[in-house]
Design a protein around this motif. Sequence first.
Motif, mmCIF file in Angstrom:
data_model
loop_
_atom_site.group_PDB
_atom_site.id
_atom_site.type_symbol
_atom_site.label_atom_id
_atom_site.label_comp_id
_atom_site.label_asym_id
_atom_site.label_seq_id
_atom_site.Cartn_x
_atom_site.Cartn_y
_atom_site.Cartn_z
ATOM 1 N N ASP A 324 0.830 -1.208 0.000
ATOM 2 C CA ASP A 324 0.000 0.000 0.000
ATOM 3 C C ASP A 324 0.862 1.255 0.000
ATOM 4 O O ASP A 324 0.512 2.259 -0.639
ATOM 5 C CB ASP A 324 -0.933 0.008 1.211
ATOM 6 C CG ASP A 324 -2.069 -0.998 1.078
ATOM 7 O OD1 ASP A 324 -2.300 -1.489 -0.050
ATOM 8 O OD2 ASP A 324 -2.711 -1.304 2.096
ATOM 9 N N ASP A 325 1.977 1.234 0.740
ATOM 10 C CA ASP A 325 2.894 2.386 0.744
ATOM 11 C C ASP A 325 3.409 2.649 -0.662
ATOM 12 O O ASP A 325 3.422 3.790 -1.141
ATOM 13 C CB ASP A 325 4.094 2.119 1.662
ATOM 14 C CG ASP A 325 3.730 2.066 3.131
ATOM 15 O OD1 ASP A 325 2.701 2.649 3.515
ATOM 16 O OD2 ASP A 325 4.481 1.430 3.895
ATOM 17 N N ALA A 326 3.866 1.596 -1.332
ATOM 18 C CA ALA A 326 4.443 1.751 -2.668
ATOM 19 C C ALA A 326 3.400 2.253 -3.661
ATOM 20 O O ALA A 326 3.677 3.146 -4.482
ATOM 21 C CB ALA A 326 5.042 0.424 -3.140
ATOM 22 N N VAL A 327 2.197 1.710 -3.581
ATOM 23 C CA VAL A 327 1.134 2.143 -4.498
ATOM 24 C C VAL A 327 0.776 3.604 -4.256
ATOM 25 O O VAL A 327 0.609 4.390 -5.195
ATOM 26 C CB VAL A 327 -0.100 1.235 -4.348
ATOM 27 C CG1 VAL A 327 -1.314 1.842 -5.054
ATOM 28 C CG2 VAL A 327 0.194 -0.152 -4.898
ATOM 29 N N ALA A 328 0.660 3.998 -2.971
ATOM 30 C CA ALA A 328 0.314 5.385 -2.656
ATOM 31 C C ALA A 328 1.364 6.350 -3.183
ATOM 32 O O ALA A 328 1.039 7.423 -3.715
ATOM 33 C CB ALA A 328 0.151 5.550 -1.142
ATOM 34 N N LEU A 329 2.631 5.981 -3.055
ATOM 35 C CA LEU A 329 3.711 6.842 -3.551
ATOM 36 C C LEU A 329 3.701 6.906 -5.077
ATOM 37 O O LEU A 329 3.921 7.973 -5.669
ATOM 38 C CB LEU A 329 5.050 6.324 -3.043
ATOM 39 C CG LEU A 329 5.329 6.586 -1.565
ATOM 40 C CD1 LEU A 329 6.457 5.690 -1.054
ATOM 41 C CD2 LEU A 329 5.674 8.061 -1.333
ATOM 42 N N ALA A 330 3.457 5.778 -5.719
ATOM 43 C CA ALA A 330 3.409 5.772 -7.181
ATOM 44 C C ALA A 330 2.279 6.661 -7.687
ATOM 45 O O ALA A 330 2.458 7.430 -8.647
ATOM 46 C CB ALA A 330 3.245 4.338 -7.692
#
Length: 473
Positions: A324-330
Motif C-alpha cells: 500500500d505504501d508503494a502504491v500510494a507513492l506511485a
Amino acid sequence: MSSVPAGRPRPLNEPASHHSLQAAAPESTWTPSSWRAFPVLQQPEWPDAIALESARERLKSLPPLVFAGEARALLAALGEVCEGRAFLLQAGDCIESFRDVSAPAIREKLKVLLQMSAVLTYGATLPVVKVGRIAGQFAKPRSQPTEVVDGVELPSFRGHVVHSDEPTPESRIPDPDRLVQGDYQAASTLNLVRAFTKGGFADLTLVHTWNREFVAASPAGQRYEVLAAEIERALRFMQALGIDLGVEHTLHEVDVWTSHEGLLLDYEEALTRIDSLTGQPYDCSAHMLWIGERTRDPQGAHVEFFSGVNNPVGVKLSAEASPDDAVALAERLNPGRVPGRLTFITRMGAERVRTALPPLLTAVRATGIPVVWACDPMHANLERTPSGTKTRRFEAIMSEVQGFFAAHREVGTWPGGVHVEFTGEDVTECLGGSDEVLEQQLDDRYETLCDPRLNGSQSLDLAFRLAELMRVA
C-alpha cells in the motif's frame, strides 16, 4: 532557462520532443512553497531565521545548476529503463565533502563510474544510464539527533551544507550561509564532470585499458578475464568493420547525470525554476532527486514538494514498506504515468529482499504506473564491529543484489538498476572483496564522513559480478 548563464555548465541538447517527455502538470494548488503546510522531517534547526531567509533569497537569484531540457533527456533515458531497454547505474559518495571538490577527487570517482558502466554495458548488452551521487549530495538524514565523538555527545553531523564535521558544539550549529556555499561547490563539480565526460576522459578504449589493468592486478582476475577479453574482441571487431574508434564520438563522450537526496527543502525550493519552453517547474539543483526512507510519507512535506517538480524522482523503500505504501507513492508522484518519472530504490537487506520485494513489485505492476526498480544493496547491510566501527560486508551487498534479481525473476518484472555508495580512493571501509579488506584493516583508511563506502577495487568487483548475473537474468 533557455540561455546559458556565464560561469555555469552548458545545457545538453533537448530531446526531440520535450512536450511528450514532461510529467503531468501538477495540481493548481501546488507551489514551490506549498510543502510548508505539511509535516516536515529531518530539517536542521536553523538558529537564525533572518540569515536563513537571506540565504534562500541569494539562492533564488543564482543561475540554475542544471537545465530543464537536461532533466527531460534523463527522463527519456529512464523511460528506456522502464521498458527493459536500458539499465541504471546510480553511484557515488555516501555524502560529499566540501573539502573534496577538487579535480583529482572528482576524476577518480568518474573513473570508477565509467569502468563499472563499461562492464555492465557489455554484460547486459544494453545502454547504461549513468547517474552520479554527485554535485549536491552534501546533506544526510540521521537516525538520532545526537552522536558520541571521542566520548563527547554532539549534535549529529548532517553534512557540510548544514554545518562542519569538527567535533565541537560550536561547529555543529547549523549555518544557512553553507546553503549558498553548497551551490557554489555543486557548480564547480558540475563544470569538472562535464569537462571530463566530454573532453576525452570517457574514451571507451581508455576505460577498457583501466579495466584490463584492474583484472591483471585483481586476485579474482582469472574470474573476470573472460569478460574483459570479450570486450576487447568486441572493440577489435568494430575496428575490423571499418569503424574508426579514434573519431567515433559515441566512444569518447558520455552523459553523466547528477542526483542527490532532496533533503533540505529550503535549498530545493530556492533552486526551483519555471522552464521557459514548457512553463513547468523544475528543481534545478540536480537532474534527478530522491526522497529518503525517513521522509517518504505520502502526506509529508518531501512528497508534496517533489510531486510538483517535473524532474525524474526516486524514493527509497526499505523492507518495512508495504505494498500500500508503494502504491500510494506511485499514485502521488507519477499520476501522469510517465515512464522514467519515478524510480523506486529498494534497500531491504540481504536477509529480507527475497521475501519483502515481490509483494511490492506485484502491487505496483497492478496499478499500471510505470516505475524503474533499482537496488540499493548498501544501506540495509550496515553493521558494527565489536569496537563500534560501522562497516558493510561485500558478500552481503552482493547477496542483496542477487536477491533483487531473483525477486524480479519470480514476479516477471525488470530489475532496472543498482544504486551504490563508492569512492575512487583506496579506502578500507567495507569488508571483503577480491582484495579482502579485513576487520583489523578498517582503521588503515577509514575516511567517510558518514557511512562506509566501497573502494574502487570493490566497486569493480561488484560490476563484474553483476555483469555475470545479468547475463543469466
